[in-house]
Design a protein around this motif. Structure first.
Motif, mmCIF file in Angstrom:
data_model
loop_
_atom_site.group_PDB
_atom_site.id
_atom_site.type_symbol
_atom_site.label_atom_id
_atom_site.label_comp_id
_atom_site.label_asym_id
_atom_site.label_seq_id
_atom_site.Cartn_x
_atom_site.Cartn_y
_atom_site.Cartn_z
ATOM 1 N N ALA A 163 63.857 -63.153 -64.039
ATOM 2 C CA ALA A 163 62.897 -63.367 -65.125
ATOM 3 C C ALA A 163 63.495 -62.953 -66.464
ATOM 4 C CB ALA A 163 61.621 -62.575 -64.837
ATOM 5 N N LEU A 164 64.248 -61.880 -66.488
ATOM 6 C CA LEU A 164 64.865 -61.426 -67.745
ATOM 7 C C LEU A 164 65.860 -62.467 -68.266
ATOM 8 C CD1 LEU A 164 65.417 -57.630 -66.935
ATOM 9 C CD2 LEU A 164 63.732 -58.629 -68.481
ATOM 10 N N ARG A 165 66.659 -63.040 -67.357
ATOM 11 C CA ARG A 165 67.624 -64.063 -67.774
ATOM 12 C C ARG A 165 66.907 -65.315 -68.305
ATOM 13 N NH1 ARG A 165 72.445 -64.278 -63.215
ATOM 14 N NH2 ARG A 165 73.248 -62.156 -63.548
ATOM 15 N N LEU A 166 65.850 -65.731 -67.585
ATOM 16 C CA LEU A 166 65.121 -66.927 -68.005
ATOM 17 C C LEU A 166 64.444 -66.715 -69.353
ATOM 18 C CD1 LEU A 166 63.525 -68.095 -64.636
ATOM 19 C CD2 LEU A 166 65.417 -69.147 -65.872
ATOM 20 N N SER B 273 64.760 -68.970 -72.725
ATOM 21 C CA SER B 273 63.534 -69.554 -73.271
ATOM 22 C C SER B 273 63.339 -69.189 -74.729
ATOM 23 C CB SER B 273 62.333 -69.078 -72.453
ATOM 24 O OG SER B 273 61.131 -69.549 -72.997
ATOM 25 N N LEU B 274 63.647 -67.937 -75.083
ATOM 26 C CA LEU B 274 63.491 -67.506 -76.482
ATOM 27 C C LEU B 274 64.425 -68.276 -77.417
ATOM 28 C CD1 LEU B 274 63.102 -63.637 -76.064
ATOM 29 C CD2 LEU B 274 61.346 -65.282 -76.738
ATOM 30 N N ALA C 249 64.566 -72.577 -81.659
ATOM 31 C CA ALA C 249 65.192 -73.771 -82.227
ATOM 32 C C ALA C 249 64.165 -74.844 -82.569
ATOM 33 C CB ALA C 249 66.212 -74.334 -81.243
ATOM 34 N N HIS C 250 63.032 -74.906 -81.794
ATOM 35 C CA HIS C 250 62.056 -75.984 -81.993
ATOM 36 C C HIS C 250 60.799 -75.536 -82.739
ATOM 37 C CE1 HIS C 250 64.481 -77.530 -78.634
ATOM 38 N NE2 HIS C 250 64.136 -78.754 -79.087
ATOM 39 N N ALA C 251 60.662 -74.291 -83.064
ATOM 40 C CA ALA C 251 59.411 -73.771 -83.633
ATOM 41 C C ALA C 251 59.043 -74.487 -84.926
ATOM 42 C CB ALA C 251 59.526 -72.267 -83.865
#
Length: 784
Positions: free
Chosen positions: A201-204, A208-209, A214-216
């Protein structure tokens, strides 16, 4: 390939590896979960409960057999129930819980088979014991029964049952140990998997961040454009597709836009109204003051809504609900007006229909109770003001329920419509004809200055109603009863006049129907007396006020006692002995006849049992049944239960039923009578000759006797010339193979006539008057 692309590929391969490892871990964890949950608590509780119960049933089975042998039990029902339950439990125990291993299951099944074999031996021993106990006494049967009982008690079923419990308990304990080991593995695997998932989960999240950042900005910009576009589309859709008409004007009330609903409602296209004033829709029904108030409200509040009438392009006028809103511009000055309206024609029509239905009867379209009260109130106000009288006539059709029941409600409705038409022909335009309910109507004569006018109107209505009326293929004549109450003599308000007219109508019915009666003060007193008497009749049986008198029936040939009829009496604590003709109709009307009839049947059976126990040889005892009681779906079971509770032979009870009652539902009646006859109960038709039974149906009724009505027996004169109907009924009974019983025999002439024509039994004052049980016992003693 760029460095970023290569990094993404490595990340993707790593994610796939993580996914594969996660799936393998989940599969292993699933296996451990399955193994750890093998021991089902529900299955264990079910099996343990069955083991407890089978030991209890085994003990109760032995006890039941011993009790039967010692005579403590009357039959083998208890043992049979235990044997049946034992079979069910052995079958259930054959389904060994699947959390046991194969060897453990095999051990339990072997022990169960051994236990089942012992139970089979036990069943055989009980069967032999039962034959010895239930068979006629023979030499040595008692000793053999004792030997079988000792053999039964010596069977080691209890010990083998305990061994069965031990076998299952050993397997259950082993299964619990296996389950504990798997649970330990489950906890360890869960901890390992949890740590692994946390790292994943930490890697994902890190990946994801980076993508989200990049798309925000792009998403926010696209969302703003989308919202603006959606709002524009929404406004256009609402304006174009709204079901309400919309109109937009400028500050000077010139139309600048309209929607399609506006054109659909008014008939004007947008090109015809743009640039013009909404005044072109004015219907002329609202005056200039209405519009001044509307504009004044708009100016002060910025909006107005209300109902008004407008005109369509084709000239038709319609009602609409209009809402106008003033749209402010710069400096708060109004720059536009938006009008939204809907055509409420259908709603207005529905309101009119609802208002009509609320005040009129849906079948006849006559005023209902609500409108009647209003019109009657207005008539009374007018009568008071002018110093004149008024009359209220309450009309009720005679025996209308019979027409509904026999010809159906559709024909009954047709008859009501015809009655309304005939009454309207008789009445004046100023009179009111209303329908209260069912076949009950009210007529208000607003200027009936004298009783003669009311009487003349009532007489003409009765004559009009009595004319023959064709309903389909049937031509019928029906009559009515009318009660008349006069204002102000018989009441000063609506409810009093209606109540008094109702009392007068009931007096007209009691007087023979097809007549009218004026209200008198004693009518309400009589009605109140009937109401109080009905109230006191409730619970009369529980208070010990009801009793039975018994009237003998004797053979016409030799005077031998042939039976009794139980006759109901009411010993009122204040009024004394109340006549049956006074309280039996009350019981019929109120429905009390059903519980009272049950009491009569129980009391008659109890008295018959008492006479038998006292050593009297009593003949059948006849009990009258009412139509309400015959209509009860459980009448056969009720009669059987009463006879059974008092241990009587069914032939000692006879039920008397009137022929009118039997013809109400012939098919159902025949089925009921057949079941009663099959039970052994005697049946007779009471008051024969006064009803309307078909001779074809009479042949199908499985009755024992016909009772000649006392009115035909009373017709027998000194020379017998007037006894033709009684003689004919006797002959009919002979031809049908039935007994003929004459009631109301009071003279020797009547006895001789009936005896000469072959009447079987006689009943009446000449033989004996009805008497209480203690006098009947003296009567039986003298005849014995």
């Amino acid at each position: 390939m760029t460095r970023a692309a290569f990094t993404l590929l490595l990340q993707t391969s790593s994610s796939l590896r993580l996914l594969v490892l996660a799936l393998i871990g989940l599969a292993g964890l699933g296996w451990i979960v399955v193994e750890a949950g093998t021991s089902s608590a529900r299955e264990h509780l079910r099996y343990a409960r069955d083991l407890r119960e089978i030991r209890q049933v085994n003990a109760e089975l032995g006890a039941a057999a011993l009790a039967r042998r010692l005579g403590l039990a009357e039959d083998w029902h208890g043992a049979e129930a235990h044997l049946a339950r034992m079979d069910e439990l052995i079958t259930d125990l054959g389904r060994v819980p699947d959390f046991l291993s194969d060897s453990e299951t095999a051990a339990v099944r072997r022990q169960l088979d051994h236990y089942a074999a012992l139970q089979a031996d036990k069943r055989a021993t009980i069967g032999a014991l039962r034959m010895l106990i239930d068979a006629p006494l023979q030499n040595g049967s008692e000793a053999e029964a004792d030997r079988q009982l000792r053999r039964l008690l010596a069977l080691q079923t209890a010990r083998e049952g305990e061994r069965l419990v031990e076998r299952y308990t050993d397997g259950y304990v082993a299964a619990q140990a296996r389950m504990h080991r798997h649970r330990v593995l489950l906890v360890l695997a869960a901890l390992a998997l949890g740590g692994y998932l946390l790292l994943t989960a930490l890697r994902l999240r890190k990946v994801s961040l980076s993508v989200s950042k990049a798309h925000a900005d792009l998403q926010e910009h696209a969302a703003a454009l989308g919202r603006a576009e959606a709002e524009l589309r929404l406004y256009a859709t609402v304006f174009t597709n709204a079901s309400e008409g919309m109109l937009i004007t400028d500050a000077h009330s010139r139309i600048i836009a309209s929607n399609p609903a506006f054109s659909r409602i008014t008939g004007y296209s947008p090109a015809e109204v743009v640039g013009r004033s909404p005044v072109l829709l004015n219907s002329g029904r609202q005056d200039s003051g209405f519009y001044r108030r509307m504009w004044s409200t708009l100016a002060s509040r910025g909006k107005w809504q209300g109902e008004l009438w407008n005109r369509r392009r084709d000239g038709s006028i319609y009602p609409e609900w209009l809402s106008i809103t003033a749209v402010p511009g710069e400096g708060e000055a109004t720059c536009n007006y938006i009008g939204i309206f809907s055509d409420i024609t259908e709603r207005k029509e529905a309101e009119a229909r609802i208002l009509h239905l609320a005040h009129h009867d849906p079948l006849t379209n006559l005023p209902n109770r609500a409108l009647l009260n209003d019109r009657l109130s207005q008539s009374l106000l007018q009568a008071r003001r002018d110093g004149r009288g008024a009359a209220v006539l309450l009309l009720d059709l005679d025996r209308f329920k019979t027409i509904n029941d026999t010809l159906g409600h559709e024909r009954g409705d047709s008859l009501l419509l015809e009655i309304c038409t005939r009454c309207r022909r008789v009445l004046r335009d100023t009179d009111t004809l209303a329908r209260l309910s069912g076949d009950e109507f009210v007529i208000v004569l607003p200027d009936a200055a004298t009783a003669d006018l009311a009487a003349d109107t009532a007489r003409r209505i009765l004559d009009a109603i009595a004319l023959p009326c064709r309903l389909g293929e049937h031509e019928l004549s029906i009559t009515a009863s009318i009660g008349i109450a006069l204002f102000p003599r018989d009441g000063g308000d609506e409810s009093t006049l209606l109540r008094n007219a109702d009392a007068a109508m009931h007096r007209a019915k009691e007087a023979g129907r097809n007549a009218f009666e004026f209200y008198t003060e004693d009518m309400n007193t009589s009605s109140l007396g009937r109401l109080l008497l009905e109230h006191q009749l409730r619970g009369a049986a529980e208070r010990g006020e009801l009793l039975l008198h018994y009237q003998p029936k004797v053979s016409a040939a030799d005077g031998r006692l042939g039976g009794f009829e139980a006759l109901l009496r009411w010993q009122h604590p204040e009024l004394g002995m109340v006549s049956p003709g006074q309280f039996i109709p009350l019981a019929e009307e109120s429905g009390l006849i059903v519980p009272i009839g049950q009491w009569v049947l129980e009391e008659a059976c109890r008295q018959q049992r008492a006479w038998l126990d006292a050593g009297f040889e009593v003949p059948p005892l006849a009990v009258n049944r009412s139509a309400h009681q015959l209509a009860q779906p459980d009448i056969v079971a009720t009669v059987a239960a009463a006879i059974g509770r008092h241990h009587l032979a069914p032939g000692l009870i006879e039920l008397e039923l009137t022929e009118t009652m039997l013809m109400r539902d012939v098919d159902r009646t025949i089925r009921t009578l057949v079941r009663l006859r099959e039970m052994g109960v005697r049946l007779s038709i009471d008051d024969f000759g006064t009803g309307y039974s078909s001779l074809n149906y009479l042949r199908q009724f499985p009755v024992n006797a016909l009772k000649i009505d006392r009115s035909f027996v009373g017709d027998i004169g000194s020379d017998g010339a007037e006894g033709k109907i009684a003689a004919a009924i006797v002959g009919m009974a002979h031809s049908l193979g039935l007994e003929a019983v004459a009631e109301g025999v009071e003279t020797e002439t009547q006895r001789a006539f009936l005896q000469m024509h072959g009447c079987h039994q006689l009943q009446g004052y000449l033989i004996a008057r009805p008497a209480p049980a203690r006098e009947i016992e003296r009567f039986l003693s003298r005849r014995g």
